[in-house]
Design a protein around this motif. Sequence first.
Motif: not given
Length: 319
Positions: A118-143
Amino acid sequence: SLSLLDTNLPAEAETELRSFIAKRLAKGALFEGMGNVASVGLSIPEYKVGCYYCRFQQENLLEMATLESDMNAPEYVVCFLGGSEKEDTFRLELDKYIQSLKINLDLEQKNMETYVNPCLRSWFENAICPIQRVVQLFQEKLAFLLHAALSYTPVEVKNADERTEKDISRFLAAASLQGLVQEGTMTSLCIAMTEEQHKSMIIDCSGPQPQLHNAGSNRFCEDWMHAFVNGAEGGNPFLFQQILENFKLKAIQDINNLKRFIRQAEMNHYALFKCYMFLKNCGSGDILLKIVKVEHAEMPEARNVVTVLEEFMRETSVA
């Protein structure tokens, strides 16, 4: 020889990839724990793809092999394929991901099905996408998050699930100037910020939108927040990483410009005025002044310039 442990590639493409890795191994081009990114031609799909590959060996396996036999301990090569060589942007993150995989791989591979695959199959979501998820979660509060990262303000996350907490921590680390500014400066700045504020920025994730307390921001971080939010429409994690690198590059350029103005101001009153105007116009004068204050703490003439600038900025904010 290479033995396949797990893949989701078609058989023909897997054979081509195995041939590519075997050639790299034969040339001695794979160093333990250090990932590489290269373009690989595979028949399915019929174009070149970006391939991150990394060789590693378990320390405990090595110890067992040394004690029980003269055989070499098993080694592993992990390959992650993407649409282009943009994976190079995340090479350090992928190296860390491999390290976590290595730690969790037990001696008898009993957890291969339950953890490793499962770790091998989820590499993109776990290693590449965290910054994208934070941006989508915080929106204007990202400042506020950018400001905390840049100023090394302590951050405390409450009522968040494990993935969200890790994402926020990773974003703060990625947006900080760690490695770009002298280590001693960062240590002193962390101490100064903690002593100055006496309290952390609190991020409460109990609701659908994170609530922030004791948060600070400035025009610089607000401008860059808009760059992230506008980039969210395309949903490209590589774009977010590039924006983040540009954000840090601009911050470093501003710090270097301010330090240059301070050196000039030690002998020139007009340069002192240039320092003041730069701090007013750059949008991040509050943070830059703290950083150069820490860096120039042992330099009397420069410290005097910083003290005068602090007074100017304080009078301006009061006015």
